[in-house]
Design an enzyme around this catalytic site. Structure first.
Site, PDB file in Angstrom:
ATOM      1  N   ASP A  57       0.868  -1.179   0.000  1.00 52.61           N
ATOM      2  CA  ASP A  57       0.000   0.000   0.000  1.00 52.61           C
ATOM      3  C   ASP A  57       0.901   1.224   0.000  1.00 52.61           C
ATOM      4  O   ASP A  57       1.572   1.505   0.992  1.00 52.61           O
ATOM      5  CB  ASP A  57      -0.909  -0.011   1.230  1.00 52.61           C
ATOM      6  CG  ASP A  57      -1.916   1.136   1.218  1.00 52.61           C
ATOM      7  OD1 ASP A  57      -1.764   2.080   0.400  1.00 52.61           O
ATOM      8  OD2 ASP A  57      -2.856   1.105   2.029  1.00 52.61           O
ATOM      9  N   TYR A 148      -7.352  15.336  -9.077  1.00 52.63           N
ATOM     10  CA  TYR A 148      -6.382  14.558  -9.857  1.00 52.63           C
ATOM     11  C   TYR A 148      -5.513  15.494 -10.688  1.00 52.63           C
ATOM     12  O   TYR A 148      -4.282  15.363 -10.721  1.00 52.63           O
ATOM     13  CB  TYR A 148      -7.137  13.582 -10.751  1.00 52.63           C
ATOM     14  CG  TYR A 148      -6.270  12.776 -11.689  1.00 52.63           C
ATOM     15  CD1 TYR A 148      -5.564  11.664 -11.233  1.00 52.63           C
ATOM     16  CD2 TYR A 148      -6.192  13.101 -13.041  1.00 52.63           C
ATOM     17  CE1 TYR A 148      -4.787  10.900 -12.100  1.00 52.63           C
ATOM     18  CE2 TYR A 148      -5.426  12.347 -13.908  1.00 52.63           C
ATOM     19  CZ  TYR A 148      -4.723  11.253 -13.436  1.00 52.63           C
ATOM     20  OH  TYR A 148      -3.957  10.507 -14.303  1.00 52.63           O
TER      21      TYR A 148
END
Length: 254
Positions: A57, A148
């Site tokens: 992760d 983003y």
């Protein structure tokens, strides 16, 4: 094979653009490690060679550090880090609170920084390089994916500053991607007809393939780019035709 004997890590390298990058590195002779939270549906392979998969992760700094230490111990070196992992759902800014958009920033900007810092000692030893996978969303308005776009703009600037701070031992560059045809392209552009229609808006007449991105990444990791650092290479097929050209009532091509 210009990357023969080199070791590369591709984050998010189990599918889509990341898998395309990993396959190009394999074809160039590199030993490749791909990482993601979940394993690929099938091993990432090219030419009889297969990338090693490791779960991690990237939002967990301790896990990221352990991952790069393990790669360094296993292979004895690290020559290139490709920070590809990222992405975002379509979400207008007024849907959800700032904390939801902050998760997009964490994955697309903070995670590449975390990975780069963990990889740096190994990259310094090999005089290697970092390749950031950016997006044209960071260079133009990005409605529906504003966080983003902001993250990708920040990633490009991070790469430029990193290139100065880490020189001369480590080169750092960015690939600024346009639209890419992956197995998830239908989520963004619709069915086959929609994908073809979107591709027709690109000057080169099609969406990029993951292999197009992979070949550009191999170039930046290779000795051919030995004097390239702090650069942003556009991989967008010529960009987008300005809308005003089609809206204007003069200067039309016959």
């Amino acid at each position: 094979m210009e990357l023969d004997g080199r070791v590369a890590v591709v984050t998010g390298g189990t599918r889509g653009v990341g898998a395309g990058i990993a396959r190009s590195f394999l074809a160039a002779g590199a030993r490749v490690v791909v990482c993601a939270r979940r394993p690929p549906d099938a091993p990432v392979s090219r030419g009889g060679r297969t990338a090693e998969f490791s779960p991690v992760d990237l939002r967990d700094p301790a896990a990221v550090q352990d991952f790069f230490d393990a790669v360094g111990r296993r292979y004895g070196r690290l020559d290139c880090l490709v920070n590809n992992a990222g992405g975002t759902p379509y979400r207008p800014l007024d849907e959800g609170g700032a904390e939801r958009h902050a998760r997009v920033l964490e994955l697309n900007l903070v995670a590449p920084l975390t990975a780069s810092l963990a990889a740096r000692p190994w990259l310094r030893q090999s005089r290697g390089s970092v390749v950031m996978i950016g997006s044209v969303s960071g260079t133009r308005p990005s409605p529906g994916t504003a966080a983003y776009g902001a993250a990708k703009a920040g990633l490009e600037q991070l790469a430029r500053s990193m290139a100065v701070e880490w020189a001369p031992e480590v080169r750092v560059n960015s690939l600024v991607l346009g639209m890419v045809r992956t197995e998830l392209a239908h989520l963004h552009y619709g069915d086959g007809a929609g994908i073809a229609a979107v591709g027709a808006t690109v000057p080169l007449g099609r969406l990029a393939e993951p292999s197009d991105v992979g070949e550009a990444a191999v170039f930046l990791a290779s000795e051919r780019a030995g004097y390239v650092s702090g650069a942003s290479l556009l991989v967008h097929g010529g960009g987008e035709r300005p809308a005003f050209l089609d809206a204007a009532t003069v200067n039309k091509e016959s």
